[in-house]
Write an enzyme that holds these catalytic residues in place. Structure first.
Site, PDB file in Angstrom:
ATOM      1  N   SER A   1       1.003  -1.217   0.030  1.00  0.00           N
ATOM      2  CA  SER A   1       0.084  -0.070  -0.091  1.00  0.00           C
ATOM      3  C   SER A   1       0.763   1.259   0.077  1.00  0.00           C
ATOM      4  CB  SER A   1      -0.931   0.062   1.222  1.00  0.00           C
ATOM      5  OG  SER A   1      -2.003   0.889   1.202  1.00  0.00           O
TER       6      SER A   1
ATOM      7  N   HIS B   1      -7.736  -5.295  -0.683  1.00  0.00           N
ATOM      8  CA  HIS B   1      -6.742  -4.694  -0.133  1.00  0.00           C
ATOM      9  C   HIS B   1      -5.899  -5.494   1.041  1.00  0.00           C
ATOM     10  CE1 HIS B   1      -3.967  -1.378  -0.522  1.00  0.00           C
ATOM     11  NE2 HIS B   1      -4.009  -0.884   0.658  1.00  0.00           N
TER      12      HIS B   1
ATOM     13  N   ASP C   1      -9.563  -4.951  -4.847  1.00  0.00           N
ATOM     14  CA  ASP C   1      -8.894  -3.862  -4.568  1.00  0.00           C
ATOM     15  C   ASP C   1      -9.453  -2.675  -5.196  1.00  0.00           C
ATOM     16  OD1 ASP C   1      -7.348  -2.018  -3.005  1.00  0.00           O
ATOM     17  OD2 ASP C   1      -5.468  -3.175  -3.475  1.00  0.00           O
TER      18      ASP C   1
END
Length: 323
Positions: A161, A296, A264
């Site tokens: 991320s 995610h 995601d």
């Protein structure tokens, strides 16, 4: 006034109108340990005394006994730049698992977080940590595990991320600025970007969500992290993919693994990042691994699932040199 909520990003964090942030996750600290966990020992080492910032170093126990040289992984944690640390249960568990599977030595980086320390401070801290790591390249740095066990011909950066975003930018910078006078190139062999955090004001392609609520929420999240970005999510730090003015052909490594999750919100950005890299003129090799039916950072939320194990296996094979 202090109880009035400005932004509610539960279960991650809440920001109040007074400016106070309440982090709801990622604040628990797991101590490092010289007692092996999953065959891995760990210790915390200060890399920036002025900012009181540390790294957590992970080493396979058997290497500690034999003195062998191992690939070096430098890892940047995720959390929208705002939450989590290398010392939380989530990241301690993941790094221990990844190091055990990869048979590498790893440095997990702590950086100062927005909104108290807005972007670009996390990037600046991360660069400082990398320079500290490379002080060990000749075997005479301040941390003995790195002097003794790190193979600086096999250095990998990784993150998930926001941490993957950081890993990308550090690798771009390493191609332009020397991390060490001992280096002829960037010093980085490859990078692993797990569900990297890239975004843009408008959809990156016709498959990306047009949901106004989701897109505006993402814009607010970036504004909290980077309040001084005059272009919002079209800041080149976050809009790496769509902006034609952002040239990534100079990425300072030879191979890239991009991991994406089908469900995601960032999945189209991440696929398009890999495509942009391939057509940019960059001379390296890029591979994409997509996990179907997952969202995610699923592997951090549910690390004991089969799909999480498959992700770690691929992560490890990349470091071991098996694409």
């Amino acid at each position: 006034m202090d109880s009035e909520i400005a932004f509610d990003f539960s279960p991650g964090f809440i920001i109040y109108k007074s400016g106070r942030i309440e982090r709801l996750t990622g604040e628990t600290i797991v101590p490092s340990s010289l007692t092996p966990h999953n065959g891995v020992v760990s210790k915390d080492v200060v890399y920036s005394p002025g900012d009181n910032l540390s790294v957590r170093v992970f080493l396979p126990e058997k290497a500690a006994k034999t003195g062998e040289k191992l690939p070096l992984l430098v890892y940047f944690h995720g959390g929208a730049f705002i939450i989590e640390t290398p010392f939380s249960p989530t990241y301690h568990t993941f790094l221990t698992t990844a190091v055990s599977a990869s048979d590498c030595i790893a440095v997990s980086v702590d950086y100062q977080r927005p909104p108290e320390h807005p972007i670009p401070i996390p990037y600046d801290n991360s660069w400082t940590s990398l320079k500290w790591v490379f002080t060990h390249i000749a075997g005479c740095g301040p941390e003995n595990w790195l002097n003794k066990h790190a193979d600086f011909s096999k250095v990998f950066l990784a993150g998930d991320s926001a941490g993957a975003n950081i890993a990308h930018h550090m690798t771009m910078r390493a191609a332009k600025e020397k991390l060490s006078p001992h280096l002829s190139g960037s010093g980085i062999s490859g990078i692993i970007l797990v569900h990297p955090y890239f975004w843009s004001k408008t959809p990156v392609d016709d498959k990306e969500t047009t949901d106004v609520t989701k897109r505006s929420r993402s814009e607010v999240l970036w504004k909290i992290a980077s309040p001084n970005s005059k272009d919002g999510v079209d800041d080149p730090l976050i809009n790496v993919v769509q902006l034609e003015s952002v040239d990534i052909s100079g990425l300072g490594c030879g191979k890239v693994l991009v991991m994406v999750a089908e469900l995601d919100l960032l999945v189209r950005q991440d696929w398009c990042y890999a495509a942009k890299l391939e057509r940019s003129g960059w001379m390296g090799e890029v591979e994409v691994m997509e996990t179907k039916g997952e969202s995610h950072v699923f592997h951090l939320k549910n690390p004991d699932t089969q799909k999480a194990h498959e992700l770690v296996k691929k992560f490890a094979s990349f470091i071991k040199g098996v694409m």
